[in-house]
Each structure stands twice: as structure tokens, then as C-alpha cells.
Enzyme design. Structure first.
Site, PDB file in Angstrom:
ATOM      1  N   GLN A 143      10.022  39.473 -37.035  1.00  0.00           N
ATOM      2  CA  GLN A 143      10.508  39.086 -35.646  1.00  0.00           C
ATOM      3  C   GLN A 143      11.866  39.628 -35.420  1.00  0.00           C
ATOM      4  OE1 GLN A 143      10.887  34.988 -34.862  1.00  0.00           O
ATOM      5  NE2 GLN A 143      10.361  35.076 -32.784  1.00  0.00           N
ATOM      6  N   GLY A 269      18.473  31.098 -40.138  1.00  0.00           N
ATOM      7  CA  GLY A 269      18.196  29.667 -40.745  1.00  0.00           C
ATOM      8  C   GLY A 269      16.895  29.356 -41.321  1.00  0.00           C
ATOM      9  N   GLY A 270      15.976  29.805 -40.789  1.00  0.00           N
ATOM     10  CA  GLY A 270      14.689  29.894 -41.048  1.00  0.00           C
ATOM     11  C   GLY A 270      13.857  30.790 -40.507  1.00  0.00           C
ATOM     12  N   GLU A 272       9.381  31.283 -39.169  1.00  0.00           N
ATOM     13  CA  GLU A 272       8.132  30.538 -39.270  1.00  0.00           C
ATOM     14  C   GLU A 272       7.050  31.176 -39.761  1.00  0.00           C
ATOM     15  OE1 GLU A 272      10.105  31.408 -36.572  1.00  0.00           O
ATOM     16  OE2 GLU A 272       8.728  31.701 -34.927  1.00  0.00           O
ATOM     17  N   HIS A 296      11.953  22.296 -37.651  1.00  0.00           N
ATOM     18  CA  HIS A 296      11.936  23.486 -36.622  1.00  0.00           C
ATOM     19  C   HIS A 296      10.685  24.299 -37.184  1.00  0.00           C
ATOM     20  CE1 HIS A 296      13.193  26.085 -33.500  1.00  0.00           C
ATOM     21  NE2 HIS A 296      13.117  27.051 -34.403  1.00  0.00           N
ATOM     22  N   GLU A 297      10.926  24.792 -38.303  1.00  0.00           N
ATOM     23  CA  GLU A 297       9.881  25.860 -38.556  1.00  0.00           C
ATOM     24  C   GLU A 297       8.540  25.535 -38.700  1.00  0.00           C
ATOM     25  OE1 GLU A 297      11.257  28.819 -38.095  1.00  0.00           O
ATOM     26  OE2 GLU A 297      13.506  28.123 -38.615  1.00  0.00           O
ATOM     27  N   HIS A 300       7.066  25.279 -35.379  1.00  0.00           N
ATOM     28  CA  HIS A 300       6.183  26.490 -35.158  1.00  0.00           C
ATOM     29  C   HIS A 300       4.751  26.717 -35.370  1.00  0.00           C
ATOM     30  CE1 HIS A 300       9.547  28.779 -33.000  1.00  0.00           C
ATOM     31  NE2 HIS A 300      10.268  28.642 -33.928  1.00  0.00           N
ATOM     32  N   GLU A 319      10.463  29.255 -28.830  1.00  0.00           N
ATOM     33  CA  GLU A 319      11.485  28.302 -29.294  1.00  0.00           C
ATOM     34  C   GLU A 319      12.019  27.245 -28.736  1.00  0.00           C
ATOM     35  OE1 GLU A 319      12.613  29.168 -32.090  1.00  0.00           O
ATOM     36  OE2 GLU A 319      11.634  31.252 -32.389  1.00  0.00           O
ATOM     37  N   ASP A 375      16.495  40.600 -29.002  1.00  0.00           N
ATOM     38  CA  ASP A 375      17.462  39.721 -29.546  1.00  0.00           C
ATOM     39  C   ASP A 375      18.204  39.095 -28.491  1.00  0.00           C
ATOM     40  OD1 ASP A 375      17.328  41.006 -32.162  1.00  0.00           O
ATOM     41  OD2 ASP A 375      19.259  42.036 -32.179  1.00  0.00           O
ATOM     42  N   TYR A 383      16.369  28.368 -26.552  1.00  0.00           N
ATOM     43  CA  TYR A 383      16.014  27.195 -27.264  1.00  0.00           C
ATOM     44  C   TYR A 383      16.484  25.828 -26.722  1.00  0.00           C
ATOM     45  CZ  TYR A 383      15.831  30.157 -31.670  1.00  0.00           C
ATOM     46  OH  TYR A 383      15.481  30.884 -32.538  1.00  0.00           O
ATOM     47  N   ARG A 556      23.949  34.573 -43.101  1.00  0.00           N
ATOM     48  CA  ARG A 556      23.041  33.712 -42.363  1.00  0.00           C
ATOM     49  C   ARG A 556      24.074  34.011 -40.680  1.00  0.00           C
ATOM     50  NH1 ARG A 556      22.086  27.406 -41.590  1.00  0.00           N
ATOM     51  NH2 ARG A 556      21.036  27.103 -39.525  1.00  0.00           N
ATOM     52  N   GLY A 557      23.188  34.808 -39.701  1.00  0.00           N
ATOM     53  CA  GLY A 557      23.680  35.226 -38.652  1.00  0.00           C
ATOM     54  C   GLY A 557      24.348  34.459 -37.981  1.00  0.00           C
TER      55      GLY A 557
HETATM   56  N1  BES Z   1      11.864  32.156 -35.105  1.00  0.00           N
HETATM   57  C1  BES Z   1      13.368  32.061 -35.273  1.00  0.00           C
HETATM   58  C2  BES Z   1      14.158  32.883 -36.024  1.00  0.00           C
HETATM   59  C3  BES Z   1      14.164  34.275 -35.439  1.00  0.00           C
HETATM   60  C4  BES Z   1      14.626  34.377 -33.944  1.00  0.00           C
HETATM   61  C5  BES Z   1      13.784  35.364 -36.090  1.00  0.00           C
HETATM   62  C6  BES Z   1      14.656  35.634 -33.379  1.00  0.00           C
HETATM   63  C7  BES Z   1      14.008  36.749 -35.236  1.00  0.00           C
HETATM   64  C8  BES Z   1      14.368  36.662 -34.256  1.00  0.00           C
HETATM   65  C9  BES Z   1      13.408  30.728 -36.256  1.00  0.00           C
HETATM   66  O1  BES Z   1      12.313  29.940 -35.954  1.00  0.00           O
HETATM   67  C10 BES Z   1      14.596  29.929 -35.753  1.00  0.00           C
HETATM   68  O2  BES Z   1      14.631  29.567 -34.701  1.00  0.00           O
HETATM   69  N2  BES Z   1      15.813  29.704 -36.364  1.00  0.00           N
HETATM   70  C11 BES Z   1      16.753  29.280 -36.261  1.00  0.00           C
HETATM   71  C12 BES Z   1      16.716  27.615 -36.716  1.00  0.00           C
HETATM   72  C13 BES Z   1      16.354  26.648 -35.772  1.00  0.00           C
HETATM   73  C14 BES Z   1      16.718  25.305 -36.407  1.00  0.00           C
HETATM   74  C15 BES Z   1      17.361  26.754 -34.494  1.00  0.00           C
HETATM   75  C16 BES Z   1      17.877  29.917 -37.011  1.00  0.00           C
HETATM   76  O3  BES Z   1      17.451  30.813 -37.705  1.00  0.00           O
HETATM   77  O4  BES Z   1      19.178  29.388 -37.032  1.00  0.00           O
HETATM   78 ZN    ZN Z   2      12.329  28.971 -33.948  1.00  0.00          ZN
END
Ligand code: BES
Ligand code: ZN
Length: 601
Positions: A143, A269-270, A272, A296-297, A300, A319, A375, A383, A556-557
Site C-alpha cells: 500500500q 504502526g500496522g 492490514e 484498527h488493523e 480493516h 481509514e 501518500d 482517518y 515508524r514513520g
Molecule cells: N493501512 C494503514 C497503513 C498505510 C496507510 C500504509 C497508507 C500505506 C499507506 C494502516 O491501517 C494504518 O492506518 N496504520 C496506522 C495505525 C492506525 C491505528 C491509525 C499507522 O500505521 O500508524
Molecule cells: Zn488503517
């Protein structure tokens, strides 16, 4: 009851794919790959089965990025024959369109190819970069549009396909995919199958010295040895989350649900990935305080994986819905106070992202066609504004109507990819028609197509947070010492609210907090991040060595992008650049790109 939908917005073609998916659509991908750690490539072939929506179509256009294409063959009545194809010049974001001549009858082709060692969707870790230090590790992140760096594919969430895979990996390594793990065949190939149709961004692979621990019969955790037991303990409540989610929105449709705790360079963070969520080790706090990311994951599995946004302009369908469901599950398990605190923390982040948006159009739920990269679709607007829109609808219609409505939505669109306008139409027919006065068209238009934070938002009210803010004001105003702050009862959430809300402090005040609570070097990654952001803002130098260590070990970004940005903006650009040079080889390719952009200004 009719939502007025601006007509040019009604059909959202995906602007981030070259695929001609309105003409020919890929239905199944069969991967056959060597995982080559010496050359850092996936090497083999993929067989694609496709269907013509336009019976006259004689070209299949796929997305590719940084792939080495070696051969293309088409299955015809005369057996497999070489096929003509072209690869267009590469676009830096989208990659290269691959046009394949498919004739009029064939419905299967095979592409022999290998990936690039610098594929953005793959991170290859040397043994030295792993916790165990003995074996290499590979994990993917497809993704939003990096599946095309792993295989030639119609890389749009509008297209769903089933897949299977046969993988060869070096002895002693375990491969996993976002699929059913079907074990080794007689030749030693590891086999996988995903019988439910999924979009390409959910194809995933991880290979490493990975061990498994069951949580119950259908849920378990994969991780490197060093963190396996702690991960199983941290995520022990996942079965209750699945039960709560199922009770609200219908059955979990994917068979097993496992989690894999990846190396710390995982940039999210995660993620899905179906049947196997990919998770950051920064969630393993020891006290289950960060498990909303599991909720969260897992959520999804309904919002996103079962019902999928048809384009990244509709990302809130993934999201925003998931943030809403996540919060409902957290409320079901841990009560309203924790759920409201998590909403309030989200709202703080939303306000920041709305204020910082590069363009006003990036504060809409439904994005316009001015996105330059997917992005941009993943700020807290998608979200948290999405989540609060659903909170608004829940309030107006009441849970007694809204919960069954959402359940029926997941059933109606199961295994489908839909637009925002599909959702609005479904809501008109199945929720608003029964209660036409609950919301107005104008209110919905403001939430979906308007900019900023709508007037009708339900502001979360947390007594606990109000008490934290009051104590914070008394302390910073000099009416109590740091040691007198009532922190014994504070949860991680209350700490985050306290730290995020700190006013400008003197160096003595930073030191007093740090001395009282050892914030510098604290083990909870969320708390550490919040503290380091304040330390950067206030120029509190004693935190800098620990911040540097954090940037060297955490990829972690959500944390590191903002830390680098804050360093850059607060007179510490030199430190930011110095640390980035050192840390960069350990970061994921996605993080390398994003931080390079941040530091370039
Ligand atoms: N699907 C996203 C991660 C993602 C978003 C990957 C956009 C690539 C492009 C995942 O479900 C997500 O939202 N992760 C969040 C955690 C959540 C609790 C808000 C994260 O990574 O912080
Ligand atoms: Zn998500």
C-alpha cells in the site's frame, strides 16, 4: 431522500494506475518466485488470468515499477507462445506502463521477471540488521502503489483478484504471505492461497527467522524470538476484539487472523494485510496501552479489505471507517472513557493536520483530482475527520439504526471496491429514507466535499483529560511541583494529553519533569515521541542523545517524519541531517524517500 452529488465527481477513475481495468481485468495471479537474499531480488514468474470487459480489447495494460521483464508468454490454442509487449518510459511516481498484446481469445499470460534490489515495496535486511543477527529478513509494503514494484499487476484498489504463490527461500527461513499458509510441497516450495478476491495493495510477504505463538485456535502471533512471548502477551486480547467486531458488523470472513511483529524499520504502526496484519514492535509497551492499533488493523478486515475504496481519493472509506470501527471496539472492550480519550487525541492530531495542510483541498474527505501522490491521501483528515463524520451520523440516527445499517453496508458491498458516492447512495436508500429529517443534504455535503472541520462535529468530552489539563496548568504556573502532579493514576493516554498540551516551558521546567518522570529514554514509544517533540520545540538539549538513539532504532514513520521535520524547523537541521545519514541505511525505502523530501525542505 437524495444526496446532491456533483456529477463530475460521481465516477472516480483511479489516477494512480496505468491499467486499462475498464477494458480487461485481471482475476487471478499465480506467483512462482525465488526469494534471493544474495541479490536482494524476487526472481521467477507470475501467471495472470484475465477477463475482457470490452470483448474487442486486444491489449492488457499493467503497472510495473523498477521490474526487470525477461519474457512474456500467452496461452493460446497452440499452447504457450511468446507475446509482444512494450514498456513505457518510467514516471517517477507511477512507474512504467506495460502494454501486452493479448489477441482476441487468450485469457492467461505468464511474465518472467525479477524485482529491483531497491524496489520501494520491499525491505531486505541483512542479518546484522535483525534482532537475532544470524539470518536475513525480507518484508513487503504494497500500500498504496508499491505492489507494482513486486510484480506486474493492475495496481489499483478498483481491481480485485485472488492469488496463490509458490516460494523458494533459503533453508532455515520461514516465508509468510497475506494468504492461507498451505505448507511445503514435495519439492520444498512453500505454498500459499488467497481464495477471496483482494486488491493488489493487500499482497504481502515476510521472510525471516520467524517463530509462531498461538493466542487461541484461530489467532496467533509471528515474531522473531526475542519478542515472541511479549508480543503474544501484549496482543492477548485480540480474540475479544474479533468477537466485538463480529458482534457489531457481522462475521470475520477470512479464516485465520494472525499478527506478525516486524523489525523496527517497519514504517507503519500496522498494515492490514489479510489474514496476517503486519505490526510495528513499538506497540509492545508491556501494558497493552497501544493495542488500539490491533483493533484498527483487525477492523480493516471489514472496512478496507472486505469493502475497499475504489481509488485513493476515497481513502476515508478505508481509514475513516476503520478508525470509527476501531474506536467502537475499544469502547466495547475497555469502556467509554478510554474510547473518548482516544477520540480526543485523534482530534488534536486532526486539528494539527488541517492547520498544516499544503492545500485546502487536502482537508476534504473526498479528495479532488489534484493529489500528486497517494501518500497525500493519508493524513488525519482521512482517518479522524472520517471517523468523526461517522460519529456525527451515529448521533443523528442513533446506534439502534446506525449499527445495523453499517452491518448491512459491509454485507451489501462485501468483496467489492466502491466510491464515496456509492456509500452516499447506499446511505440515502437504507438509512436516510427511513428517517429523512435526521440530517440535511447540506450537512452531508459539508462533511464529504467541504474543507476543514465541520461545525456539526461532536467534540469528545473527557473528564480525565480535563483533570490532566488543570493539573498541567497548576504545575506550569508554579502552583505545584512536578512530583505533585497526580501521575500515579495516569494512563499512557493521559500522559500523551499532558505532553502534547504543554505550554512553552523554561529549561528548569523541562528538567524538573525529566527528573521526576525519567521521560528521556522512556520505553513507551508514543510517550517518548511526544516528549521528544516538546524537547525539540523547547530546545531541551539533555534529551537529544536519547532522541538520536530513538531515530537510530525506530523506523515508524508516524514518529520519525515529524521528529525530523521538527528538528529541521527548530534550528536543529544539522543534527537532523547528521542523524539521517547514519540512520538511513536501516530505514525502509519508503521512509528514506519521505525523510529525504522533508529535509530538502
Ligand atoms: N493501512 C494503514 C497503513 C498505510 C496507510 C500504509 C497508507 C500505506 C499507506 C494502516 O491501517 C494504518 O492506518 N496504520 C496506522 C495505525 C492506525 C491505528 C491509525 C499507522 O500505521 O500508524
Ligand atoms: Zn488503517
Amino acid at each position: 431522500m437524495q444526496t446532491v452529488v456533483p456529477s463530475e465527481r460521481f465516477f472516480t477513475a483511479d489516477q494512480f494506475t496505468y491499467a486499462n481495468y475498464q477494458e480487461v481485468v485481471v482475476k487471478h495471479a499465480a506467483l512462482n518466485l525465488d526469494v534471493n537474499f544474495d541479490r536482494k531480488v524476487l526472481d521467477g514468474d507470475v501467471t495472470l488470468r484475465f477477463e475482457r470487459l470490452n470483448p474487442d480489447a486486444q491489449t492488457l495494460t499493467l503497472d510495473t515499477k523498477d521490474l526487470l521483464i525477461k519474457a512474456v508468454a500467452l496461452e493460446t490454442n497452440d499452447g504457450w507462445v511468446p507475446a509482444d509487449y512494450t514498456l513505457a518510459a518510467a514516471d517517477p511516481v507511477l512507474g512504467s506502463a506495460m502494454n501486452i498484446a493479448i489477441g482476441t481469445d487468450a485469457n492467461q499470460l505468464r511474465i518472467t521477471y525479477e524485482t529491483s534490489p531497491t524496489a520501494e515495496g520491499l525491505q531486505w535486511l541483512t542479518p546484522a540488521q535483525t534482532a537475532g543477527k544470524e539470518k536475513p529478513y525480507l518484508f513487503s509494503q504494497a500500500q498504496a502503489i508499491n505492489a507494482r514494484t513486486m510484480l506486474p499487476v493492475q495496481d489499483t484498489p478498483a481491481v480485485r483478484m485472488t492469488y496463490d504463490a509458490s516460494l523458494r527461500v533459503p533453508d532455515g527461513l520461514l516465508p509468510l504471505m497475506s494468504a492461507s499458509q498451505d505448507g511445503q510441497d514435495a519439492d520444498g516450495n512453500w505454498t500459499f492461497s488467497m481464495p477471496q478476491p483482494i486488491p493488489s495493495y493487500l499482497i504481502a510477504i515476510a521472510v525471516g527467522d520467524i517463530k509462531f505463538k498461538a493466542i487461541n485456535d484461530t489467532i496467533g502471533v509471528y515474531a522473531e524470538d526475542y519478542i515472541l512471548d511479549a508480543s503474544a502477551e501484549e496482543f492477548a486480547e485480540t480474540p475479544m476484539m474479533e468477537a466485538a467486531n463480529t458482534a457489531l458488523y457481522g462475521p470475520y470472513r477470512w479464516g485465520r487472523y494472525d499478527l506478525i511483529v516486524l523489525p523496527p524499520s517497519f514504517p507503519f504502526g500496522g498494515m492490514e494485510n489479510p489474514r496476517l496484519s503486519f505490526m510495528t514492535p513499538t506497540l509492545i509497551a508491556g501494558d497493552k496501552s497501544l493495542t488500539n492499533v490491533v483493533a484498527h488493523e483487525l477492523a480493516h478486515s471489514w472496512s478496507g479489505n472486505l469493502v475497499t475504496n475504489a481509488s485513493w481519493r476515497d481513502a476515508w472509506l478505508n481509514e475513516g471507517f476503520t478508525s470509527y470501527v476501531e474506536n467502537r471496539v475499544m469502547e466495547a472492550l475497555y469502556g467509554e472513557d478510554r474510547a473518548v480519550m482516544e477520540q480526543a487525541l485523534g482530534l488534536e492530531d486532526l486539528k494539527r493536520d488541517v492547520a498544516d495542510a499544503d492545500r485546502p483541498s487536502l482537508t476534504q474527505l473526498k479528495f479532488t483530482d489534484d493529489l500528486t501522490h497517494p501518500d497525500e491521501a493519508f493524513s488525519q483528515v482521512t482517518y479522524v475527520k472520517g471517523q468523526f463524520f461517522l460519529n456525527f451520523l451515529e448521533d443523528r440516527f442513533g446506534r439502534a439504526a446506525f449499527d445495523p445499517f453499517l452491518k448491512s453496508y459491509f454485507n451489501a458491498y462485501a468483496f467489492d471496491s466502491i466510491t464515496t458516492e456509492d456509500f452516499l447512495g447506499f446511505m440515502d436508500a437504507n438509512l436516510r429514507a427511513q428517517n429523512p429529517d435526521a440530517v440535511t443534504d447540506a450537512e452531508i455535503q459539508e462533511w464529504v466535499y467541504g474543507q476543514g472541520i465541520p461545525a456539526t462535529i461532536r467534540i469528545p468530552q473527557s473528564d480525565a483529560f480535563d483533570k490532566v489539563a488543570a493539573a498541567s496548568a497548576r504545575w506550569s504556573g508554579g502552583d505545584m511541583t512536578a512530583a505533585e502532579l497526580p501521575t500515579q493514576e495516569w494512563s499512557t493516554h493521559e500522559w500523551l494529553h499532558f505532553l502534547n498540551g504543554l505550554p512553552d516551558l523554561t529549561q528548569e521546567q523541562y528538567k524538573a519533569l525529566d527528573d521526576a518522570f525519567s521521560l528521556t529514554g522512556t520505553q513507551n514509544a508514543e510517550t517518548a515521541f511526544a516528549w521528544y517533540m516538546q524537547a525539540i520545540k523547547g530546545g531541551y538539549a539533555p534529551a537529544m542523545p536519547a532522541l538520536e538513539e530513538f531515530l537510530m532504532t525506530v523506523g515508524r514513520g508516524k514518529f520519525i517524519y515529524r521528529l525530523y521535520g521538527a528538528l529541521n524547523d527548530n534550528g536543529l537541521a544539522e543534527m537532523a541531517n547528521r542523524v539521517f545519514v547514519k540512520a538511513k541505511p536501516g530505514y525502509h525505502p519508503i521512509a528514506q524517500r519521505i525523510i529525504s523530501d522533508i529535509l530538502a525542505g
